[in-house]
Design a protein around this motif. Structure first.
Motif, PDB file in Angstrom:
ATOM      1  N   LEU A 166     108.819  35.196  99.234  1.00  0.00           N
ATOM      2  CA  LEU A 166     107.835  34.494  98.436  1.00  0.00           C
ATOM      3  C   LEU A 166     108.372  34.188  97.037  1.00  0.00           C
ATOM      4  CD1 LEU A 166     104.629  36.522  99.429  1.00  0.00           C
ATOM      5  CD2 LEU A 166     105.393  34.316 100.325  1.00  0.00           C
ATOM      6  N   GLU A 167     109.222  35.099  96.520  1.00  0.00           N
ATOM      7  CA  GLU A 167     109.791  34.869  95.200  1.00  0.00           C
ATOM      8  C   GLU A 167     110.686  33.635  95.185  1.00  0.00           C
ATOM      9  OE1 GLU A 167     109.843  37.687  96.797  1.00  0.00           O
ATOM     10  OE2 GLU A 167     108.790  39.181  95.577  1.00  0.00           O
ATOM     11  N   ILE A 168     111.500  33.482  96.232  1.00  0.00           N
ATOM     12  CA  ILE A 168     112.382  32.318  96.312  1.00  0.00           C
ATOM     13  C   ILE A 168     111.565  31.048  96.451  1.00  0.00           C
ATOM     14  CG2 ILE A 168     114.111  31.164  97.732  1.00  0.00           C
ATOM     15  CD1 ILE A 168     115.246  33.355  96.023  1.00  0.00           C
ATOM     16  N   ALA A 169     110.477  31.105  97.204  1.00  0.00           N
ATOM     17  CA  ALA A 169     109.618  29.935  97.369  1.00  0.00           C
ATOM     18  C   ALA A 169     109.066  29.464  96.027  1.00  0.00           C
ATOM     19  CB  ALA A 169     108.467  30.258  98.327  1.00  0.00           C
ATOM     20  N   ALA A 170     108.763  30.403  95.137  1.00  0.00           N
ATOM     21  CA  ALA A 170     108.267  30.037  93.811  1.00  0.00           C
ATOM     22  C   ALA A 170     109.406  29.618  92.882  1.00  0.00           C
ATOM     23  CB  ALA A 170     107.502  31.201  93.192  1.00  0.00           C
ATOM     24  N   PHE A 171     110.532  30.323  92.966  1.00  0.00           N
ATOM     25  CA  PHE A 171     111.631  30.078  92.035  1.00  0.00           C
ATOM     26  C   PHE A 171     112.276  28.716  92.256  1.00  0.00           C
ATOM     27  CE2 PHE A 171     116.040  30.954  90.425  1.00  0.00           C
ATOM     28  CZ  PHE A 171     115.679  31.095  89.096  1.00  0.00           C
ATOM     29  N   VAL A 172     112.276  28.227  93.497  1.00  0.00           N
ATOM     30  CA  VAL A 172     112.888  26.932  93.766  1.00  0.00           C
ATOM     31  C   VAL A 172     112.140  25.815  93.046  1.00  0.00           C
ATOM     32  CG1 VAL A 172     111.558  26.321  95.830  1.00  0.00           C
ATOM     33  CG2 VAL A 172     113.941  25.574  95.631  1.00  0.00           C
ATOM     34  N   VAL A 173     110.873  26.045  92.698  1.00  0.00           N
ATOM     35  CA  VAL A 173     110.113  25.086  91.894  1.00  0.00           C
ATOM     36  C   VAL A 173     110.327  25.343  90.403  1.00  0.00           C
ATOM     37  CG1 VAL A 173     107.817  24.218  91.301  1.00  0.00           C
ATOM     38  CG2 VAL A 173     108.360  24.779  93.677  1.00  0.00           C
ATOM     39  N   SER A 174     110.169  26.576  89.973  1.00  0.00           N
ATOM     40  CA  SER A 174     110.159  26.882  88.537  1.00  0.00           C
ATOM     41  C   SER A 174     111.539  26.908  87.905  1.00  0.00           C
ATOM     42  CB  SER A 174     109.465  28.236  88.296  1.00  0.00           C
ATOM     43  OG  SER A 174     110.188  29.286  88.903  1.00  0.00           O
ATOM     44  N   VAL A 175     112.615  26.977  88.711  1.00  0.00           N
ATOM     45  CA  VAL A 175     113.959  27.025  88.135  1.00  0.00           C
ATOM     46  C   VAL A 175     114.260  25.751  87.348  1.00  0.00           C
ATOM     47  CG1 VAL A 175     115.124  26.025  90.162  1.00  0.00           C
ATOM     48  CG2 VAL A 175     116.369  27.587  88.645  1.00  0.00           C
ATOM     49  N   TYR A 176     113.599  24.665  87.698  1.00  0.00           N
ATOM     50  CA  TYR A 176     113.769  23.409  86.947  1.00  0.00           C
ATOM     51  C   TYR A 176     113.358  23.600  85.491  1.00  0.00           C
ATOM     52  CZ  TYR A 176     113.451  18.360  86.021  1.00  0.00           C
ATOM     53  OH  TYR A 176     113.614  17.098  85.521  1.00  0.00           O
ATOM     54  N   LEU A 377     100.439  28.268  83.725  1.00  0.00           N
ATOM     55  CA  LEU A 377     100.396  26.892  84.217  1.00  0.00           C
ATOM     56  C   LEU A 377     101.376  26.699  85.367  1.00  0.00           C
ATOM     57  CD1 LEU A 377      99.349  23.976  83.831  1.00  0.00           C
ATOM     58  CD2 LEU A 377     101.255  23.609  82.246  1.00  0.00           C
ATOM     59  N   TYR A 378     102.610  27.167  85.191  1.00  0.00           N
ATOM     60  CA  TYR A 378     103.603  26.978  86.250  1.00  0.00           C
ATOM     61  C   TYR A 378     103.394  27.953  87.402  1.00  0.00           C
ATOM     62  CZ  TYR A 378     106.219  23.138  84.407  1.00  0.00           C
ATOM     63  OH  TYR A 378     106.572  21.882  84.006  1.00  0.00           O
ATOM     64  N   LEU A 379     102.750  29.064  87.153  1.00  0.00           N
ATOM     65  CA  LEU A 379     102.354  29.933  88.257  1.00  0.00           C
ATOM     66  C   LEU A 379     101.378  29.195  89.176  1.00  0.00           C
ATOM     67  CD1 LEU A 379     101.578  33.693  88.088  1.00  0.00           C
ATOM     68  CD2 LEU A 379     100.002  32.200  89.287  1.00  0.00           C
ATOM     69  N   MET A 380     100.470  28.431  88.577  1.00  0.00           N
ATOM     70  CA  MET A 380      99.536  27.640  89.375  1.00  0.00           C
ATOM     71  C   MET A 380     100.258  26.522  90.117  1.00  0.00           C
ATOM     72  SD  MET A 380      96.263  27.537  86.782  1.00  0.00           S
ATOM     73  CE  MET A 380      95.124  26.918  88.017  1.00  0.00           C
ATOM     74  N   PRO A 531     106.104  32.690  87.413  1.00  0.00           N
ATOM     75  CA  PRO A 531     105.628  32.271  88.734  1.00  0.00           C
ATOM     76  C   PRO A 531     106.199  33.068  89.896  1.00  0.00           C
ATOM     77  CG  PRO A 531     106.114  30.346  87.397  1.00  0.00           C
ATOM     78  CD  PRO A 531     106.608  31.534  86.627  1.00  0.00           C
ATOM     79  N   LEU A 532     107.307  33.776  89.672  1.00  0.00           N
ATOM     80  CA  LEU A 532     107.877  34.571  90.754  1.00  0.00           C
ATOM     81  C   LEU A 532     106.926  35.666  91.218  1.00  0.00           C
ATOM     82  CD1 LEU A 532     111.557  35.014  89.469  1.00  0.00           C
ATOM     83  CD2 LEU A 532     110.598  33.207  90.911  1.00  0.00           C
ATOM     84  N   ALA A 533     106.014  36.073  90.336  1.00  0.00           N
ATOM     85  CA  ALA A 533     105.067  37.134  90.702  1.00  0.00           C
ATOM     86  C   ALA A 533     103.812  36.593  91.361  1.00  0.00           C
ATOM     87  CB  ALA A 533     104.668  37.914  89.441  1.00  0.00           C
ATOM     88  N   GLY A 534     103.634  35.266  91.372  1.00  0.00           N
ATOM     89  CA  GLY A 534     102.381  34.690  91.831  1.00  0.00           C
ATOM     90  C   GLY A 534     102.064  34.936  93.287  1.00  0.00           C
ATOM     91  N   LEU A 535     102.902  34.429  94.177  1.00  0.00           N
ATOM     92  CA  LEU A 535     102.630  34.565  95.613  1.00  0.00           C
ATOM     93  C   LEU A 535     102.641  36.018  96.083  1.00  0.00           C
ATOM     94  CD1 LEU A 535     104.558  31.479  97.047  1.00  0.00           C
ATOM     95  CD2 LEU A 535     102.083  31.795  96.856  1.00  0.00           C
ATOM     96  N   PRO A 536     103.604  36.866  95.647  1.00  0.00           N
ATOM     97  CA  PRO A 536     103.524  38.279  96.035  1.00  0.00           C
ATOM     98  C   PRO A 536     102.241  38.950  95.543  1.00  0.00           C
ATOM     99  CG  PRO A 536     105.724  37.767  95.234  1.00  0.00           C
ATOM    100  CD  PRO A 536     104.872  36.572  94.950  1.00  0.00           C
TER     101      PRO A 536
END
Length: 580
Positions: A166-176, A377-380, A531-536
Motif C-alpha cells: 500500500l505504501e508503494i501504491a501511494a508513493f508512486v503518486v506522491s514522489v512527483y 491534501l496529497y494524502l487525499m 501519504p505513505l501512511a494513508g492507505l495502511p
C-alpha cells in the motif's frame, strides 16, 4: 547594502514634480523593491531595479571589479590613447551603484538607452507580454496536472507489476511532489546566472523525456524514479514563472497576470484525476503519461520559438559583452551586475532558505504547520481512488469525478480570501494610523499580522471536513456527502495556504522568496511522505477512524494558528532576519 538604482524605475526618476508626501512614499516603495531584487528568481518583484548585497558579497563584487580593471590594463588591446567615450553606445545612459564609484557620469556602466528602450521588458508590446505570460501559465497548469492525473490508474499499475504494498501504491503518486521540492533548489539560483528562458527549455525537455520514461517503465521502481525526475524538471515553470511576470509587467498592472498564473497550480491537481480516470479506463494507465508528453511537447515547441528572455540582468549582461567586443573596453559593466560567482549564487539560493528555517521561529512554525495541511491534501489525492472504488463502487473512469469536491472547495477558499483579506488589512491599517495620529506616534502601516485572522477559520475547516468525509464514507452515506466533506477540506486548505504565503511575503520582504522556499521545501517533503501512511492507516482503522485520527491531529494543532496571531509580531521583532 542597497543599490542606488532604486532611484530609477524603468528609466524614470523620482525627483521633480512630486510633493513631499508622495515623493517619500515613492522613495519608500522603490527602496523596498530594490531591497527585494536579490530574490528576483521567484519573488513578485521586477528584475530591473538593482540589487542588494550583504557585506561579504559586496566585498566579492569589489574584488571582481578590481580584477576586471587589472585584466583590462594588462590586455594587449589596451591603448594609451583609447577614447573611453567609445565604450558608451549612442544614447546610453549611466547610473550609480553600491559603492559610490559608479555615477551618472561613469561611461563604463551599461544601462537601458532610455525610458522607452525596446530591450527593456517593461516596454515590450502587449502581444509579446501576453504570449510570454500565456505560455508559461499553460506550463504551470500542465506540470501540476501531472502530479495527480495518474492517481486513478494506480490500481492498474500495482496489478500489472504484481505489487501488494500500500505504501508503494501511494508513493508512486506522491514522489512527483518530492521532485517539486528538489527542483527549486537547483533552478532558482540557476535562473540568477543564466536567465529564465534557457531554464524553461531545459525544464520542458526534461519533463517530456521523463514522461516518456514513465509511459515505457518496465518496472515499478523505474516508474518511481522517472516520476521523481519528471517532478524536478516540471518545477521550473512554477519556480520562475512569477518572476517572469514581474520582469515584464509593472506592479500596478500585475494583479491580473498573477491571478491567471495562479490558476494553473490550483486547478491542475484537481483536473488531473478527472481526466486521468476516463483516460486510464479507456486506454490504460500508460496513456496518462503519453498525454502529458504530447501536451508538454506541443507547449515546448511553442515556447522554443515564442518565449523571449525577460530577466533584466541577463539582457544587460549580453548587451555588455557585445559592447566589450565592439569597443575593446573591458571595464564595461552592467548596472545590474552583482559581481558574484556562480558559487555565490548557489550558496545564496540554496543555503539561505535553510538558515532562515533554523534562525526564524516564525518561518519554522508556519512551514511545519503548512506541511501538515499540504500533506493531508496529497494524502487525499493518493487514497480517494481506493475509497470511492471500494466503498461506493466507482469505476476507473468515474472515480476521478470524486476529486471535483476538492477543486470546488479550493475555488471557494480563493474567493473568500480574496474578498476579505485586502479589505481587512486596509481597515486595520487605517484604524492603527488613526490611533497613532491621535497619540502623536509614527504610523504603523500594514502589519503582516493583519493577514492572519482567517488562519483559525481554515484551521477549523480542515478537521471538520475530515470528520464529515470519513464517517459518511464509513457508513456508506450517499456519495455526495463525503465529497462535500472533501470540499470543506479544500476550503480550509487553500485559506491556510494563502494566509501563510502572503504573511511570509509581507513579513520578510527582503528575503520573501527564501522564506517561501523554506515553506515549499518542507511542505513538499510532507506532501511526498505523509501519504505513505494513508492507505495502511485506512486498512487498519477504517475510513472513519482513519480520518478522525487526522482530524484530531488537526484539532491539536489549532492553537498554533492562534499562537501565530498572538505572538507572530513579537517573534519577528526578536529574531530579525538580516545579513544572510
Amino acid at each position: 547594502m542597497v543599490s542606488s538604482a532604486a532611484s530609477t524605475a524603468s528609466g524614470t526618476h523620482t525627483d521633480g514634480g512630486l510633493d513631499d508626501e508622495s515623493g517619500e512614499a515613492q522613495l519608500q516603495l522603490q527602496r523596498k523593491i530594490s531591497q527585494a531584487v536579490d530574490e528576483g528568481h521567484d519573488a513578485d518583484i521586477p528584475s530591473s531595479q538593482g540589487f542588494v548585497l550583504d557585506e561579504q558579497e559586496e566585498l566579492r563584487r569589489q574584488r571582481s571589479k578590481a580584477e576586471r580593471r587589472r585584466n583590462s590594463f594588462a590586455s594587449k588591446k589596451s591603448r594609451a590613447d583609447r577614447d573611453v567615450e567609445k565604450a558608451q553606445a549612442p544614447g546610453e545612459t549611466a547610473s550609480s551603484s553600491n559603492d559610490g564609484e559608479d555615477s551618472d557620469s561613469d561611461p563604463n556602466i551599461v544601462w537601458w538607452t532610455g525610458p522607452d528602450d525596446v530591450e527593456n521588458p517593461y516596454n515590450w508590446p502587449t502581444w509579446r507580454k501576453v504570449v510570454n505570460c500565456g505560455l508559461i501559465s499553460a506550463m504551470t497548469f500542465v506540470s501540476p496536472l501531472a502530479s495527480s492525473i495518474f492517481a486513478p490508474g494506480v490500481p492498474q499499475v500495482v496489478a500489472e507489476f504484481h505489487s501488494t504494498s500500500l505504501e508503494i501504491a501511494a508513493f508512486v503518486v506522491s514522489v512527483y511532489v518530492l521532485g517539486f521540492a528538489a527542483g527549486p533548489m537547483l533552478f532558482a539560483p540557476l535562473s540568477e546566472i543564466y536567465g529564465r528562458v534557457i531554464l524553461y527549455h531545459i525544464g520542458n525537455l526534461g519533463f517530456i523525456a521523463f514522461q516518456v520514461g514513465c509511459a515505457l517503465s518496465p518496472t515499478l521502481n523505474a516508474l518511481i524514479i522517472f516520476r521523481f525526475f519528471a517532478g524536478v524538471f516540471g518545477s521550473v515553470a512554477i519556480t520562475n514563472g512569477g518572476g517572469t511576470i514581474a520582469d515584464m509587467i509593472t506592479q500596478e498592472k500585475r494583479g491580473a497576470a498573477m491571478a491567471v498564473f495562479s490558476i494553473g497550480p490550483l486547478l491542475g491537481p484537481i483536473v488531473g484525476p478527472v481526466a486521468g480516470g476516463f483516460l486510464s479506463d479507456a486506454e490504460g494507465w500508460r496513456w496518462s503519461f503519453w498525454l502529458l508528453a504530447i501536451i508538454g511537447g506541443f507547449l515546448a515547441i511553442l515556447m522554443l520559438f515564442s518565449v523571449k528572455e525577460s530577466y533584466a540582468p541577463v539582457i544587460l549582461q549580453k548587451k555588455t559583452i557585445k559592447l566589450r567586443k565592439e569597443t575593446g573596453n573591458e571595464l564595461l559593466r552592467s548596472k545590474l551586475d552583482a559581481g558574484l560567482s556562480p558559487r555565490d549564487y548557489f550558496k545564496r539560493g540554496i543555503i539561505r532558505p535553510f538558515k532562515m528555517l533554523f534562525l526564524s521561529p516564525v518561518i519554522a512554525i508556519t512551514s511545519l504547520y503548512m506541511a501538515v495541511t499540504y500533506g493531508y491534501l496529497y494524502l487525499m489525492f493518493t487514497t480517494m481512488t481506493e475509497v470511492f472504488q471500494g466503498y461506493y463502487g466507482f469505476s476507473t473512469s468515474t472515480v476521478g469525478l470524486a476529486f471535483i469536491g476538492l477543486g470546488v472547495g479550493s475555488l471557494i477558499g480563493i474567493f473568500l480570501f480574496s474578498a476579505t483579506s485586502d479589505r481587512y488589512i486596509r481597515k486595520k491599517a487605517a484604524e492603527a494610523d488613526a490611533i497613532a495620529q491621535a497619540t502623536g506616534e509614527p504610523k504603523a502601516g500594514m502589519k503582516p499580522e493583519y493577514r492572519l485572522p482567517l488562519l483559525p477559520v481554515g484551521a477549523l475547516l480542515i478537521p471538520a471536513g475530515l470528520f464529515i468525509y470519513g464517517w459518511t464514507a464509513e457508513y456508506r452515506v450517499h456519495w455526495i456527502v463525503p465529497i462535500i466533506g472533501t470540499a470543506i477540506v479544500g476550503i480550509g486548505n487553500i485559506i491556510v495556504f494563502m494566509v501563510v504565503q502572503l504573511y511570509l511575503v509581507d513579513a520578510f520582504t527582503i528575503y520573501a522568496a527564501s522564506a517561501i522556499a523554506c515553506n515549499t521545501i518542507v511542505r513538499s517533503l510532507a506532501g511526498a511522505v505523509l501519504p505513505l501512511a494513508g492507505l495502511p492507516m485506512y486498512d487498519k482503522l477504517g475510513i472513519g477512524w482513519g480520518n478522525s485520527t487526522l482530524g484530531f491531529i488537526a484539532v491539536a494543532l489549532f492553537p498554533v494558528s492562534l499562537g501565530i496571531i498572538k505572538y507572530g509580531e513579537r517573534l519577528r521583532n526578536r529574531f530579525v532576519i538580516k545579513n544572510l
